[in-house]
Design an enzyme around this catalytic site. Structure first.
Site, PDB file in Angstrom:
ATOM      1  N   ARG A 157      16.826  69.673 -45.615  1.00  0.00           N
ATOM      2  CA  ARG A 157      17.762  69.656 -44.606  1.00  0.00           C
ATOM      3  C   ARG A 157      18.584  71.027 -44.520  1.00  0.00           C
ATOM      4  NH1 ARG A 157      20.520  64.422 -42.034  1.00  0.00           N
ATOM      5  NH2 ARG A 157      18.615  64.226 -41.184  1.00  0.00           N
ATOM      6  N   GLN A 174      11.951  62.701 -37.706  1.00  0.00           N
ATOM      7  CA  GLN A 174      12.316  61.645 -36.669  1.00  0.00           C
ATOM      8  C   GLN A 174      11.300  61.406 -35.615  1.00  0.00           C
ATOM      9  OE1 GLN A 174      15.420  60.099 -37.068  1.00  0.00           O
ATOM     10  NE2 GLN A 174      14.453  58.882 -35.617  1.00  0.00           N
ATOM     11  N   CYS A 198      18.357  57.978 -32.806  1.00  0.00           N
ATOM     12  CA  CYS A 198      17.899  58.424 -34.016  1.00  0.00           C
ATOM     13  C   CYS A 198      18.808  57.879 -35.123  1.00  0.00           C
ATOM     14  CB  CYS A 198      17.652  59.872 -34.157  1.00  0.00           C
ATOM     15  SG  CYS A 198      19.002  60.759 -33.753  1.00  0.00           S
ATOM     16  N   ARG A 210      11.305  55.178 -40.392  1.00  0.00           N
ATOM     17  CA  ARG A 210      11.497  56.505 -41.065  1.00  0.00           C
ATOM     18  C   ARG A 210      10.750  56.397 -42.344  1.00  0.00           C
ATOM     19  NH1 ARG A 210      15.553  60.134 -39.924  1.00  0.00           N
ATOM     20  NH2 ARG A 210      14.252  61.546 -41.299  1.00  0.00           N
ATOM     21  N   ASP A 253      20.872  60.776 -28.255  1.00  0.00           N
ATOM     22  CA  ASP A 253      21.277  61.370 -29.484  1.00  0.00           C
ATOM     23  C   ASP A 253      22.571  61.692 -29.278  1.00  0.00           C
ATOM     24  OD1 ASP A 253      21.695  62.371 -32.249  1.00  0.00           O
ATOM     25  OD2 ASP A 253      20.229  64.050 -31.553  1.00  0.00           O
TER      26      ASP A 253
HETATM   27  N1   CP Z   1      18.304  60.277 -38.207  1.00  0.00           N
HETATM   28  C1   CP Z   1      18.674  61.031 -39.196  1.00  0.00           C
HETATM   29  O1   CP Z   1      17.949  61.765 -39.618  1.00  0.00           O
HETATM   30  O2   CP Z   1      19.631  60.306 -40.220  1.00  0.00           O
HETATM   31  P1   CP Z   1      20.221  60.990 -41.282  1.00  0.00           P
HETATM   32  O3   CP Z   1      21.042  62.015 -40.519  1.00  0.00           O
HETATM   33  O4   CP Z   1      21.351  59.782 -41.650  1.00  0.00           O
HETATM   34  O5   CP Z   1      19.358  61.367 -42.078  1.00  0.00           O
HETATM   35  N1  NVA Z   2      20.999  65.918 -33.417  1.00  0.00           N
HETATM   36  C1  NVA Z   2      21.569  65.397 -34.761  1.00  0.00           C
HETATM   37  C2  NVA Z   2      20.555  64.546 -35.279  1.00  0.00           C
HETATM   38  C3  NVA Z   2      21.071  63.777 -36.485  1.00  0.00           C
HETATM   39  C4  NVA Z   2      20.255  63.000 -37.198  1.00  0.00           C
HETATM   40  C5  NVA Z   2      22.244  66.519 -35.546  1.00  0.00           C
HETATM   41  O1  NVA Z   2      21.462  67.281 -35.634  1.00  0.00           O
HETATM   42  O2  NVA Z   2      23.065  66.245 -35.990  1.00  0.00           O
END
Ligand code: CP
Ligand code: NVA
Length: 311
Positions: free
Chosen positions: A108, A138, A264, A292, A223
């Site tokens: 991430r 997602q 999400c 997920r 979102d």
């Molecule tokens: N939806 C999602 O990716 O959640 P997290 O940020 O908690 O992993």
């Molecule tokens: N769009 C949001 C999604 C979190 C899962 C972000 O990037 O923070």
């Protein structure tokens, strides 16, 4: 005919429709196979996954870790402070080191180019666990959820309300194109998908700033208005996005009593979604979050375990 295997899972746009459907079908098989004791066939016995996080996470971190465990493998968490991707060490060096220890890397990141750099230099499968550009894990789980809840996805209509230019929206548009899901983006000027994303999506996408665009939706999706990394834009975003809250009035405006509401998560309740809707009978946000786990197990079983994608 067998489906061409994947090397990585970094973006929905890099998949064929057959590969995307293959992952959905494998997710279905693995979800059905899961025992009450949280076990699947030990497809990933002896396999390991490094989970590298530059941003916070609940769902992604826990669902990947538990997914590996269900499949007999092992996953471990690397915090931003430990790795310092792009600051302490370049993504190219990080991935070449990790490739000698583990069988796969889920990352991430802030900058999507760091995912691309790891793909370029790495020798093990890379999974995008969210970047500033996309969130393919997602979108896979979201389409799986729509398929599970509605029994079909083709020619259904998903209306995305809010920040239509963010990572979650981008991956959803691309996923829609793979399965024939129609998408309408209801968003203010400045928060609509770019031309490049619309071209790459290969989906039927309508874009409007008119809230009447929710009419006829099978799924209403939203979102957060301020994604991780966009915090300095909070004030300007809060000046234009509040009319785009999914609340009871907007759900009614869909004119579909059976409309599903998805998010999400994490949700900023009172901003993009009201409590009444998030906790209401049309909400599917928790089954969506739970999926997920199943969707990502398909990715792991395929990339790390060599399980073929069903056609
Ligand atoms: N939806 C999602 O990716 O959640 P997290 O940020 O908690 O992993
Ligand atoms: N769009 C949001 C999604 C979190 C899962 C972000 O990037 O923070």
């Amino acid at each position: 005919m067998s489906v061409t295997p994947l090397d990585h899972f970094t973006g929905i746009d890099t998949l064929t429709s057959e590969q995307f459907w293959g992952l959905l079908k494998l997710a279905r098989e693995l979800k059905d196979e899961l025992t009450e004791c949280g076990r699947n066939s030990p497809i990933l016995a002896g396999k390991s996954l490094a989970m590298l996080f530059e941003k916070p996470s609940l769902r992604t971190r826990v669902s990947f870790e538990m997914g590996m465990q269900h499949l007999g493998g092992y996953a471990f968490y690397l915090s931003p402070a430990e790795v310092g991707l792009g600051t302490r060490e370049s993504p190219a060096d990080v991935i070449r080191v990790l490739g000698g220890y583990v069988d796969g890397v889920m990352a991430r990141v802030f900058a999507h180019r760091h995912i691309e750099e790891m793909v370029e230099w790495g020798s093990v499968p890379i999974i995008n666990g969210l970047s500033d550009f996309s969130h393919p894990c997602q979108a896979l789980a979201d389409v799986f959820t729509i398929w599970e809840q509605l029994g079909s996805v083709e020619d259904r209509t998903l209306v995305y309300v809010g920040d239509g230019a963010n990572n979650v929206a981008t991956s959803l548009l691309m996923a829609a194109g793979k399965v024939g899901l129609n998408v309408r983006v209801v968003a203010p000027q400045g928060y609509i998908p770019s031309g490049d994303v619309l071209d790459a999506a290969e989906a039927e996408v309508e874009v409007t700033d008119d809230l009447d665009g929710v009419r006829g939706a099978d799924v209403l999706y939203t979102d957060v208005w301020v994604s991780m990394g966009d915090e300095e834009e909070r004030e300007e975003r809060m000046a234009v996005l509040p009319p785009y809250q999914i609340n009871s009035e907007l759900v009614q405006r869909s004119e579909n009593e059976e409309v599903l509401v998805m998010h999400c998560l994490p949700a900023h309740r009172g901003e993009e979604i009201s409590d009444a809707v998030a906790d209401g009978d049309r909400s599917r946000v928790f089954p969506q979050a739970h999926n997920r786990l199943h969707a990502q197990k398909a990715v792991l079983a395929h990339l790390l375990g060599g399980v073929g994608l069903p056609s």
